[in-house]
Design an enzyme around this catalytic site. Structure first.
Site: not given
Length: 181
Positions: A170-171
């Protein structure tokens, strides 16, 4: 006059997180799109600097310079396409428990605690629950915001306000996530 039947609401219409949906719920992104714009600008800027500085020398000195331009532009468009594909895809959001589901889970946990320890007062649900999968004991952590026990590798994201499966992918630089597939 016939009574009108209301179409059932789709899950994305009642979604409680901090997300924005487009194209009838097919595209999902975080509310803050400035990070995505900054990332796309940085990629475009570095590609532009390469073409303006290094490519001019390559084109002048090498006979294969036109092929390098084609390869550079192909890679640039591929990177931008994957950036936007990743940006608008679902990161693996774990649905929150409804109020009735969370109340049921709390009742079950309290009943189990009463049977085990004889405790009759209220206390919040335990932070960890152990489950067995294929003979391996795994711990699931409880999320007080989503009112669920999260699977391994998931965590609650403060940016999108959801529990996200495979949180290590998750960026925030793509303004949301990477694909969970």
């Amino acid at each position: 006059m016939k009574p009108s039947k209301r179409a059932p609401r789709k899950a994305w219409e009642v979604f409680p997180g901090k997300n924005t949906f487009y194209c009838d719920g097919r595209l999902i992104t975080a509310n803050d799109k400035t990070v995505l714009c900054i990332t796309a600008s940085l990629i475009s800027l570095t590609t532009g600097l390469f073409l303006f500085n290094d490519y001019r020398i390559t084109l002048r000195d090498q006979p294969y310079g036109v092929y390098m331009l084609f390869a550079c532009l192909l890679l640039y468009f591929f990177v931008m396409l994957m950036l936007f594909r990743t940006s608008f895809s679902d990161p693996g959001i774990i649905p929150r428990a409804s109020s009735s589901q969370s109340a049921q889970v709390e009742r079950q946990l309290i009943d189990a605690d009463v049977r085990k320890n004889g405790y009759t007062g209220y206390k919040p649900p335990p932070r960890v629950q152990e489950i067995e999968i294929n003979g391996v004991t795994m711990k699931q952590k409880y999320c007080f915001t989503c009112k669920i026990f999260r699977p391994p590798r998931s965590s609650h994201c403060s940016i999108c306000d959801n529990c996200v499966d495979r949180f290590d992918h998750h960026c925030p630089w793509v303004s949301y996530s990477s694909s969970s597939s």
